[in-house]
Design a protein around this motif. Structure first.
Motif, mmCIF file in Angstrom:
data_model
loop_
_atom_site.group_PDB
_atom_site.id
_atom_site.type_symbol
_atom_site.label_atom_id
_atom_site.label_comp_id
_atom_site.label_asym_id
_atom_site.label_seq_id
_atom_site.Cartn_x
_atom_site.Cartn_y
_atom_site.Cartn_z
ATOM 1 N N LEU A 54 127.117 68.227 46.304
ATOM 2 C CA LEU A 54 128.079 69.307 46.084
ATOM 3 C C LEU A 54 128.785 69.654 47.394
ATOM 4 O O LEU A 54 128.181 69.592 48.477
ATOM 5 C CB LEU A 54 127.346 70.526 45.521
ATOM 6 N N SER A 55 130.047 70.020 47.279
ATOM 7 C CA SER A 55 130.842 70.308 48.473
ATOM 8 C C SER A 55 130.357 71.597 49.150
ATOM 9 O O SER A 55 129.751 72.463 48.512
ATOM 10 C CB SER A 55 132.316 70.452 48.096
ATOM 11 N N ASP A 56 130.672 71.695 50.431
ATOM 12 C CA ASP A 56 130.262 72.882 51.191
ATOM 13 C C ASP A 56 130.792 74.160 50.547
ATOM 14 O O ASP A 56 130.100 75.180 50.492
ATOM 15 C CB ASP A 56 130.799 72.806 52.626
ATOM 16 N N GLY A 57 132.034 74.095 50.058
ATOM 17 C CA GLY A 57 132.654 75.278 49.453
ATOM 18 C C GLY A 57 131.899 75.744 48.220
ATOM 19 O O GLY A 57 131.655 76.939 48.036
ATOM 20 N N PHE A 58 131.496 74.778 47.392
ATOM 21 C CA PHE A 58 130.738 75.116 46.183
ATOM 22 C C PHE A 58 129.389 75.726 46.567
ATOM 23 O O PHE A 58 128.974 76.756 46.016
ATOM 24 C CB PHE A 58 130.544 73.861 45.330
ATOM 25 N N VAL A 59 128.721 75.075 47.495
ATOM 26 C CA VAL A 59 127.389 75.556 47.909
ATOM 27 C C VAL A 59 127.497 76.968 48.474
ATOM 28 O O VAL A 59 126.673 77.838 48.176
ATOM 29 C CB VAL A 59 126.756 74.579 48.931
ATOM 30 N N LYS A 60 128.544 77.206 49.259
ATOM 31 C CA LYS A 60 128.742 78.532 49.858
ATOM 32 C C LYS A 60 128.965 79.580 48.742
ATOM 33 O O LYS A 60 128.420 80.674 48.783
ATOM 34 C CB LYS A 60 129.963 78.475 50.781
ATOM 35 N N ALA A 61 129.777 79.186 47.743
ATOM 36 C CA ALA A 61 130.100 80.122 46.666
ATOM 37 C C ALA A 61 128.848 80.534 45.881
ATOM 38 O O ALA A 61 128.763 81.645 45.361
ATOM 39 C CB ALA A 61 131.132 79.503 45.724
ATOM 40 N N TRP A 62 127.883 79.618 45.789
ATOM 41 C CA TRP A 62 126.672 79.897 45.008
ATOM 42 C C TRP A 62 125.456 80.165 45.892
ATOM 43 O O TRP A 62 124.324 80.242 45.392
ATOM 44 C CB TRP A 62 126.403 78.725 44.047
ATOM 45 N N GLU A 63 125.697 80.345 47.172
ATOM 46 C CA GLU A 63 124.612 80.538 48.126
ATOM 47 C C GLU A 63 123.623 81.597 47.641
ATOM 48 O O GLU A 63 124.043 82.670 47.182
ATOM 49 C CB GLU A 63 125.199 80.990 49.467
ATOM 50 N N SER A 64 122.358 81.253 47.741
ATOM 51 C CA SER A 64 121.228 82.123 47.352
ATOM 52 C C SER A 64 121.056 82.216 45.831
ATOM 53 O O SER A 64 120.153 82.868 45.346
ATOM 54 C CB SER A 64 121.324 83.521 47.964
ATOM 55 N N ARG A 65 121.940 81.543 45.090
ATOM 56 C CA ARG A 65 121.814 81.547 43.623
ATOM 57 C C ARG A 65 121.689 80.135 43.076
ATOM 58 O O ARG A 65 121.749 79.937 41.863
ATOM 59 C CB ARG A 65 123.023 82.256 43.000
ATOM 60 N N LYS A 116 111.053 81.615 38.035
ATOM 61 C CA LYS A 116 110.544 82.966 37.754
ATOM 62 C C LYS A 116 110.607 83.838 39.021
ATOM 63 O O LYS A 116 111.091 84.971 38.982
ATOM 64 C CB LYS A 116 109.109 82.862 37.231
ATOM 65 N N LEU A 117 110.134 83.293 40.126
ATOM 66 C CA LEU A 117 110.168 84.051 41.384
ATOM 67 C C LEU A 117 111.601 84.433 41.738
ATOM 68 O O LEU A 117 111.879 85.557 42.168
ATOM 69 C CB LEU A 117 109.561 83.217 42.528
ATOM 70 N N LEU A 118 112.516 83.480 41.540
ATOM 71 C CA LEU A 118 113.922 83.717 41.879
ATOM 72 C C LEU A 118 114.533 84.762 40.950
ATOM 73 O O LEU A 118 115.203 85.709 41.400
ATOM 74 C CB LEU A 118 114.678 82.386 41.773
ATOM 75 N N ALA A 119 114.299 84.587 39.664
ATOM 76 C CA ALA A 119 114.919 85.479 38.675
ATOM 77 C C ALA A 119 114.401 86.907 38.814
ATOM 78 O O ALA A 119 115.111 87.868 38.516
ATOM 79 C CB ALA A 119 114.662 84.947 37.261
ATOM 80 N N GLU A 120 113.172 87.041 39.266
ATOM 81 C CA GLU A 120 112.597 88.380 39.449
ATOM 82 C C GLU A 120 112.995 88.988 40.791
ATOM 83 O O GLU A 120 112.575 90.087 41.127
ATOM 84 C CB GLU A 120 111.064 88.308 39.347
ATOM 85 N N GLY A 121 113.737 88.235 41.571
ATOM 86 C CA GLY A 121 114.152 88.730 42.885
ATOM 87 C C GLY A 121 113.008 88.768 43.869
ATOM 88 O O GLY A 121 113.056 89.475 44.877
ATOM 89 N N ARG A 122 111.971 88.009 43.570
ATOM 90 C CA ARG A 122 110.813 88.027 44.481
ATOM 91 C C ARG A 122 110.972 87.034 45.623
ATOM 92 O O ARG A 122 110.228 87.065 46.585
ATOM 93 C CB ARG A 122 109.527 87.782 43.694
ATOM 94 N N VAL A 123 111.927 86.123 45.501
ATOM 95 C CA VAL A 123 112.356 85.311 46.650
ATOM 96 C C VAL A 123 113.878 85.405 46.705
ATOM 97 O O VAL A 123 114.547 85.433 45.676
ATOM 98 C CB VAL A 123 111.946 83.822 46.563
ATOM 99 N N SER A 124 114.388 85.484 47.902
ATOM 100 C CA SER A 124 115.846 85.528 48.061
ATOM 101 C C SER A 124 116.172 85.028 49.462
ATOM 102 O O SER A 124 115.292 84.809 50.292
ATOM 103 C CB SER A 124 116.360 86.952 47.847
#
Ligand code: GRF
Length: 217
Positions: free
Chosen positions: A96-107, A186-194
């Motif tokens: 994936l391009s840098d721009g795409f990765v940046k747009a979805w960063e942390s998600r 699960k950890l991600l969706a619960e906001g337990r890792v970010s």
């Protein structure tokens, strides 16, 4: 109840990790739901798994786009159309391009069949055998611009045993992947890792909560 995170799974092929995520998210208490499965390969077997589970599917063939950025923009449009919160890469064989990765960063997260940062890239199990390591495994990590890098969310350890072949290691690792990816989502969706603003992993769980072991096989 807090809304379940609308998750897109991006695939290119078989979709066995997708299946593990479908199974986990079919529990109504799971904090994420799969709202879309997107493939860059028409007829990818994973698409049938999704359709069978009643999940919307879209195919965006990368060959139809003049550049990586144009393809990524088309993917991004569909993710927005489906109001996607989180993206799971599961055997998605496109960089994936840098721009795409940046747009979805942390998600956006990926699963890789090694204990990163060891054995990035392809042909992992062949290189695991050649290296003679006694323990391999799999990793779910946040996606950053650099391939198979990015803060590690969860890992599972898998032994390499006498007589192993690439196929036997792949199969054993895949079983661990199928347990690990739902745990990480699960950890991600619960906001337990970010991801904190400086790109470091921020967790609200003890480190061991993101770890699986498969000892004594
Ligand atoms: C898995 O081994 C995953 O770690 C890697 O690609 C493979 C995909 O398998 N990124 P599947 O399509 O989920 O069965």
């Amino acid at each position: 109840m807090i809304a379940r995170k609308r998750t897109a799974v991006l695939i290119s092929g078989r979709g066995s990790n997708l299946q593990a995520l479908i199974d986990a998210t079919s529990e109504s208490a799971f904090p994420a739901e799969i709202a879309l499965v997107l493939s860059n390969v028409a007829g990818a077997p994973g698409l049938a798994r999704a359709a069978g589970a009643g999940i919307p599917v879209r195919t965006i063939p990368h060959q139809s786009y003049p550049s990586r950025e144009a393809f990524d923009a088309a993917v991004n449009d569909v993710l927005r159309e489906y109001r996607i919160d989180l993206v799971c890469l599961a055997g998605f064989m496109r960089i994936l391009s840098d721009g795409f990765v940046k747009a979805w960063e942390s998600r956006i997260v990926n699963i890789h069949p090694s204990l990163l940062p060891a054995f990035k890239g392809i042909d992992v199990h062949r290189r695991v055998l050649e290296a003679g390591v006694r323990i391999t495994g799999c990793t779910v990590h946040f996606v950053v611009a650099e391939l198979d890098s990015g803060p590690i969310i969860a890992q599972a350890a898998v032994p390499v045993v006498e007589g192993d072949t690439e196929d036997s290691i792949a199969a054993r690792t895949l079983e661990a992947e199928h347990r690990l990816y739902p745990l990480a989502l699960k950890l991600l969706a619960e906001g337990r890792v970010s991801l904190s603003p400086n790109g470091a992993l921020f967790t609200r769980v003890p480190h061991a909560s993101g770890t699986l072991f498969s000892p004594g096989l």
